[in-house]
Design an enzyme around this catalytic site. Sequence first.
Site, short mmCIF file in Angstrom:
data_model
loop_
_atom_site.label_atom_id
_atom_site.label_comp_id
_atom_site.label_asym_id
_atom_site.label_seq_id
_atom_site.Cartn_x
_atom_site.Cartn_y
_atom_site.Cartn_z
CD GLU A 146 42.25 44.75 42.50
OE1 GLU A 146 41.62 45.24 43.19
OE2 GLU A 146 43.41 45.19 42.80
CB CYS A 148 39.45 49.27 42.38
SG CYS A 148 38.42 47.83 41.70
#
Length: 364
Positions: free
Chosen positions: A100, A349
Site C-alpha cells: 500500500e 497502512c
Amino acid sequence: MSQTPDASSVALPDLRSFTAEELKEQMLALQQPAYRAGQLFTQLHRGVQPEEMTNLGRALLALLREHYRWPLPQIEKKLVSSLDGTVKYLFSLEDGACIESVVMQYEHGLTICISSQVGCRMGCRFCASTIGGKVRDLNASELLGQVLAAQKDLGRRIGNIVLMGIGEPLDNYDNVLRFLKLVSHPDGLNIGLRRISLSTCGIVPRILDLAREDLPITLSISLHAMDNATRDELMPVNRKYPVETLLDACKTYFETTNRRISFEYTLIAGKNDSPEQAEQLARLLNRHLRTRTQTMPIHVNLIPVNEVEETGFRHTGAAGVRRFAEVLEKNGIRATVRRKLGADINASCGQLRRAYNREKETLS
Ligand code: SAH
C-alpha cells in the site's frame, strides 16, 4: 495491463535499480555511448517506460529487453477520500505480492507514504501490517516505483516522502539506502533528502549505521511506551533493544548528524495513555536527549490508535489526548496530535492489504 513476466525475465536485472554510475557501466558493456545512460536514467526515474521512449530506437529497445526488466507497481485498487482528497493505492508487484501507498495533500504539496516490505516481522501488537508476518523485502526499484506509479496516475509532482507504510525500513536497510540515493539524484526524481522521513520501531544497530551515513533525512522513532514492561508487550523489538538503549542511540544519532529526531506515540486506551505515563515519557526524553552542551528540540507526535479489528485496542478519547499533550508541554516537550487524513478510506497502512488478502483467501 497485467505485468506477469515469465520466470526467465524475472531473473534479469531491474533497469531501475541501477544508480546513474552503474547504468553507465551497463550501457558501456553493451557498447552504447555514455550519453545513452544519462538519457535512460532520467526517463526511467521519471516513470517513462523504455517502450514509451521516443528517442530510443528499436534496436536498443530489443537489446534492453534481452538483458533487463523494468516493472512498475500496478494499481490493483485506488481509493480517494471524499473528506480531504487523500488517495490510497493497493499496488501489485511482479510476483503478485501487494503493498500500500498513501498520497496526502498538504499546503506545501503532495506527500507519499510508501511501504518498505511486503508484510512485516516486527510484531507490534496494534499494527495491521505485521499480522501475516513478513513475506519479503522490497527492492530499491519497488520502493521508487511506488512514487513513480502514484505520480503518473495523479499527473502531479510528489515532493515529499515518508517511509511509514507497511514494513520496517531499517529491516531492509541496503535497499532503503539505495532507494534514498536513487530518489534524490538530481537527474532522477530529485526529491531532496530533507524532504524524506524514515520511521523505525527502533532497531538500534541500524540507527547507529544510519547515523554514520550522515544523511539529512528526518528520522522518526515509534516509541509508544516508555516503561520497558509496556513497550515489551506492545513492541517485541523492545525485548532486544530496550528503551534506554534506544534513547542512547537517538542521542548518538543527533550528535552525529545534528538532525532532530521526531517521536511517534500511538495512544491506546488504558495501555499507555495515563498522565503518569506522559510524565515518564517527558522525564526520560529530557534525561536522555538534553545535555548541557547540546539540546535537541524534542517533538512528540501523538496518534490516537487506529482501531484494527484483530487487535482489540481502543483509541484514547479527545480529552485524554489533550491531557497527555498538556503534560508533555508542561515538561518542555512539544506535542502535536496527528491530523487524521483519509478517515473514510481506512487510510492507515496495512489495513487495505489485509482486507484484500482476506478476500482472496475466502475466494480460493
Ligand atoms: N515500521 C516502522 C514504519 C511503519 S509504521 C515503524 O514502526 O515506525 C508507521 C507508524 O504507524 C509507526 O509509528 C507505527 O507504530 C504506527 N502504527 C502502526 N499501526 C498503528 C495503528 N493501528 N494505529 C496507529 N498507529 C499505528
